[in-house]
Scaffold this motif. Structure first.
Motif, PDB file in Angstrom:
ATOM      1  N   ALA A 140      -8.666 -52.889  24.896  1.00  0.00           N
ATOM      2  CA  ALA A 140     -10.051 -52.794  25.370  1.00  0.00           C
ATOM      3  C   ALA A 140     -11.054 -53.113  24.273  1.00  0.00           C
ATOM      4  CB  ALA A 140     -10.313 -51.408  25.941  1.00  0.00           C
ATOM      5  N   GLU A 141     -10.860 -52.537  23.113  1.00  0.00           N
ATOM      6  CA  GLU A 141     -11.850 -52.767  22.060  1.00  0.00           C
ATOM      7  C   GLU A 141     -11.744 -54.184  21.482  1.00  0.00           C
ATOM      8  OE1 GLU A 141      -9.793 -49.237  21.114  1.00  0.00           O
ATOM      9  OE2 GLU A 141      -8.893 -50.901  22.185  1.00  0.00           O
ATOM     10  N   ARG A 142     -10.581 -54.820  21.713  1.00  0.00           N
ATOM     11  CA  ARG A 142     -10.448 -56.184  21.210  1.00  0.00           C
ATOM     12  C   ARG A 142     -10.968 -57.212  22.204  1.00  0.00           C
ATOM     13  NH1 ARG A 142      -4.994 -57.301  20.589  1.00  0.00           N
ATOM     14  NH2 ARG A 142      -4.313 -55.263  21.258  1.00  0.00           N
ATOM     15  N   ALA A 143     -11.159 -56.785  23.458  1.00  0.00           N
ATOM     16  CA  ALA A 143     -11.675 -57.728  24.445  1.00  0.00           C
ATOM     17  C   ALA A 143     -13.111 -58.067  24.072  1.00  0.00           C
ATOM     18  CB  ALA A 143     -11.608 -57.106  25.832  1.00  0.00           C
ATOM     19  N   PRO A 144     -13.370 -59.330  23.739  1.00  0.00           N
ATOM     20  CA  PRO A 144     -14.710 -59.657  23.245  1.00  0.00           C
ATOM     21  C   PRO A 144     -15.763 -59.529  24.330  1.00  0.00           C
ATOM     22  CG  PRO A 144     -13.431 -61.650  23.574  1.00  0.00           C
ATOM     23  CD  PRO A 144     -12.506 -60.504  23.828  1.00  0.00           C
ATOM     24  N   ASP A 145     -15.313 -59.428  25.587  1.00  0.00           N
ATOM     25  CA  ASP A 145     -16.252 -59.417  26.697  1.00  0.00           C
ATOM     26  C   ASP A 145     -16.641 -58.015  27.141  1.00  0.00           C
ATOM     27  OD1 ASP A 145     -16.888 -61.966  26.995  1.00  0.00           O
ATOM     28  OD2 ASP A 145     -15.643 -62.377  28.735  1.00  0.00           O
ATOM     29  N   SER A 146     -16.250 -56.975  26.421  1.00  0.00           N
ATOM     30  CA  SER A 146     -16.555 -55.618  26.863  1.00  0.00           C
ATOM     31  C   SER A 146     -18.066 -55.406  26.934  1.00  0.00           C
ATOM     32  CB  SER A 146     -15.925 -54.620  25.899  1.00  0.00           C
ATOM     33  OG  SER A 146     -16.198 -53.315  26.331  1.00  0.00           O
ATOM     34  N   GLY A 147     -18.544 -54.861  28.059  1.00  0.00           N
ATOM     35  CA  GLY A 147     -19.975 -54.681  28.251  1.00  0.00           C
ATOM     36  C   GLY A 147     -20.627 -55.981  28.670  1.00  0.00           C
ATOM     37  N   LEU A 148     -20.189 -56.502  29.814  1.00  0.00           N
ATOM     38  CA  LEU A 148     -20.733 -57.780  30.265  1.00  0.00           C
ATOM     39  C   LEU A 148     -20.728 -57.839  31.794  1.00  0.00           C
ATOM     40  CD1 LEU A 148     -21.496 -60.709  28.997  1.00  0.00           C
ATOM     41  CD2 LEU A 148     -19.355 -61.395  30.046  1.00  0.00           C
ATOM     42  N   VAL A 149     -21.793 -58.403  32.331  1.00  0.00           N
ATOM     43  CA  VAL A 149     -21.856 -58.663  33.764  1.00  0.00           C
ATOM     44  C   VAL A 149     -22.331 -60.093  33.960  1.00  0.00           C
ATOM     45  CG1 VAL A 149     -23.208 -58.159  35.842  1.00  0.00           C
ATOM     46  CG2 VAL A 149     -22.209 -56.285  34.550  1.00  0.00           C
ATOM     47  N   ARG A 150     -21.720 -60.792  34.915  1.00  0.00           N
ATOM     48  CA  ARG A 150     -22.176 -62.149  35.246  1.00  0.00           C
ATOM     49  C   ARG A 150     -22.675 -62.150  36.675  1.00  0.00           C
ATOM     50  NH1 ARG A 150     -18.435 -64.963  31.600  1.00  0.00           N
ATOM     51  NH2 ARG A 150     -19.355 -66.918  32.253  1.00  0.00           N
ATOM     52  N   ALA A 151     -23.846 -62.741  36.901  1.00  0.00           N
ATOM     53  CA  ALA A 151     -24.413 -62.825  38.248  1.00  0.00           C
ATOM     54  C   ALA A 151     -24.564 -64.287  38.623  1.00  0.00           C
ATOM     55  CB  ALA A 151     -25.771 -62.125  38.288  1.00  0.00           C
ATOM     56  N   THR A 152     -23.912 -64.683  39.708  1.00  0.00           N
ATOM     57  CA  THR A 152     -23.853 -66.084  40.110  1.00  0.00           C
ATOM     58  C   THR A 152     -24.484 -66.269  41.483  1.00  0.00           C
ATOM     59  OG1 THR A 152     -21.723 -66.141  38.994  1.00  0.00           O
ATOM     60  CG2 THR A 152     -22.257 -68.029  40.375  1.00  0.00           C
ATOM     61  N   ALA A 153     -25.244 -67.342  41.646  1.00  0.00           N
ATOM     62  CA  ALA A 153     -25.823 -67.631  42.963  1.00  0.00           C
ATOM     63  C   ALA A 153     -25.930 -69.134  43.160  1.00  0.00           C
ATOM     64  CB  ALA A 153     -27.199 -66.978  43.083  1.00  0.00           C
TER      65      ALA A 153
END
Lengths: 87, 473
Positions: free
Chosen positions: B346-359
């Protein structure tokens, strides 16, 4: 190569392309794809590896000859008689 | 540099180009067998990555669909890995927790266990669940290759099967977002591929996002003897007497070749080869915007716990280019935080704390915008998209550190796809043929979908048009 060496060469190739399969209980007379998971893409790889490792060309019309280990040995023996094992 | 010669040239180092390249390099009998030409400095095409404020962000990856456990027989993921000789463990896949499809009065949750979606359909549409099971069983038996001739269209097939219109909308919404290049419908063949990859199989993410996967592919290609040329764009394809001769590069050099596998897209390849009239009406029209919110905490800690949320603001799902710059009626919100990372990852996942919104976006509205307005419009529309998404999930904005947005212009710049149409042309060519001898398509316009699909596209085209081709001896 003799018959046994050719069958071992085929098993080595299958181990390369399908490392997850257990080949210890393969029988020579039964169709390979009935014993282990091999689809047409995998058969293409067997043919390509034969060509790369031993310089053997198998035309597409002859792929059916490779359906069993026994078939492989019969078909490849004249073509690989002069090939060296562990190429 | 003058003229050089390579047996097979591959245009584009995206997923399909790299996979095709690995196949050909694997069986190469010497140098000069295969080269991949990539216009950009990084591989991946749509599925690439970039750096902002010291953080690596993925460009296209929402989820890796077609998740299958190690060694699952007959699964597309297994087949792809076997053909490329990549071990399942090398991908370090984390499966999703769950995802959801949201309409005003309907939520359907699904996970990598198909039974969950089945239960959800039984709960929300008791009269439809038998038909739903029949549909799933029928799709499980369908071939993995796209079969698109005489395609009736997914909507027509689903209308025959179901009597509840909202269930049809709920199934079309995720399928369209993850792979329909056709306005207001999709091929039934594509729907079946997506139904399998989204619901029967499911979602995962590779640890560290897309870069480790790209690193594996590039390494495999180069170790097998393939030549990867970065910053090397193709300006045109030479065709003489109906046969491919070679390419001219952006810098004016030429390379001669026997054949080309082009992942540039059907319309774009036709233009490179100077027969644009054959593909004139085939350009894709469906484009997207995406906003990436970098957060100060993982999304699930404030209740945003779905890996992917597909939402629609009313009961009728409209899959057409919006008249405004962005369509806010539907969208996708996803977060890499909601996958089951192995202990310590988890701590190595560079994407921790991310949301993507697509439309959905209107490509011509964005491409004709002047620079100053472009910047303010990006901000304006991102807010409206997040407002819409937040009617279904907790609003991520209170936890935002910073954000970055892209538009159809960004996609066109980095992928070369006209109109920023990430799913390419609605006119798919499953056999990859272009009408020019020696010129074949791979990638999105061949009709396979997702990362696994894109890789299989390159594999099947390299197999069919090079390795198993009668002329190859």
């Amino acid at each position: 190569m003799n018959r046994e060496e050719i069958i071992q060469a085929i098993k080595d190739i299958i181990t390369t392309i399908a490392p997850d399969e257990d080949l210890s209980s393969l029988t020579e007379g039964e169709r390979l794809r009935d014993q282990i998971e091999l689809d047409s893409m995998d058969f293409l790889d067997i043919v390509m590896e034969l060509r790369k490792r031993y310089g053997v060309q198998v035309p597409e019309d002859d792929y059916k000859e490779l359906a069993t280990l026994e078939g492989c040995a019969n078909y490849l023996l004249p073509l690989m008689a002069n090939a060296t094992a562990n190429a | 540099m003058g003229t050089q010669r390579v047996d097979t040239l591959i245009i584009g180092a995206g997923m399909s180009g790299l996979a095709a390249g690995i196949r050909l390099a694997q069986f190469a009998e010497g140098p000069g067998t295969v080269a991949i030409l990539e216009r950009h400095a990084l591989p991946g095409g749509l599925n690439s990555y970039y750096k902002r404020r010291g953080r690596r962000l993925d460009t296209g990856l929402h989820a890796l669909t077609n998740f299958a456990e190690r060694g699952t027989r007959g699964a597309p993921l297994t087949r792809m890995l076997r053909q490329l000789r990549i071990g399942w463990e090398e991908l370090r896949l984390a499966p999703q927790g769950h995802s959801q499809i949201c309409f005003p009065d309907l939520t359907l949750r699904f996970s990598n266990d198909f039974a969950l979606l089945e239960q959800e359909v039984a709960r929300a549409f008791p009269s439809q669940v038998d038909a739903f099971r029949t549909l799933a069983a029928r799709i499980a038996e369908m071939p993995l290759e796209p079969v698109l001739e005489n395609d009736p269209g997914a909507r027509a097939v689903l209308t025959d099967i179901f009597t509840e219109p909202l269930l049809i909308e709920a199934l079309m919404l995720p399928a369209c977002y993850y792979g329909s290049a056709r306005v207001n419908d999709m091929y039934w063949g594509s729907f079946a591929i997506l139904f399998r990859s989204l619901f029967l199989e499911g979602f995962a993410l590779p640890e560290g996002g897309i870069k480790p996967l790209l690193d594996i592919l590039v390494k495999r290609f180069e170790e097998a003897g393939g030549e990867l040329r970065m910053n090397c764009g193709v300006a045109s394809i030479n065709v003489e007497g109906g046969r491919v001769q070679g390419v001219v590069l952006d810098n004016g050099d030429t390379i001669q070749c026997e054949r080309i596998l082009s992942s540039a897209g059907w319309v774009e390849t036709a233009r490179l080869a100077d027969f644009p009239e054959r593909a004139a009406d085939d350009a894709g029209q469906l484009a997207f915007t995406e906003t990436l919110l970098v957060l100060d905490r993982p999304a699930h800690t404030f209740g945003l716990d779905a890996a992917v949320t597909f939402y629609n603001l009313d009961d009728c799902f409209d899959w057409s280019p919006p008249t405004a710059a962005v369509g806010t009626r539907s969208g996708v919100l996803c977060s890499p935080d909601n996958y089951t990372w192995p202990a310590g990852a988890a701590e190595r996942a560079p994407d921790s704390g991310l949301v993507r919104a697509t439309a959905l976006a209107n490509h011509s509205a964005w491409s004709s915008m002047e620079e100053q307005r472009y910047a303010t419009q990006k901000i304006h529309w991102a807010e409206l998209v997040l407002d819409a998404a937040s009617t279904f999930v907790p609003d991520p904005r209170p936890f935002e550190l910073w954000r970055d947005s892209f538009t159809p212009n960004t996609i066109t710049r980095y992928t070369g796809h006209d109109h920023g149409a990430i799913y390419g042309s609605p006119d798919k060519r499953p056999d990859g043929r272009t009408g020019v001898e020696g010129l074949y398509l791979c990638g999105t316009d061949q009709g396979l979908l997702g990362i696994v699909g894109a890789l299989l596209s390159g594999i099947t085209m390299a197999n069919a048009h090079v390795l198993a081709a009668p002329s190859h001896s």
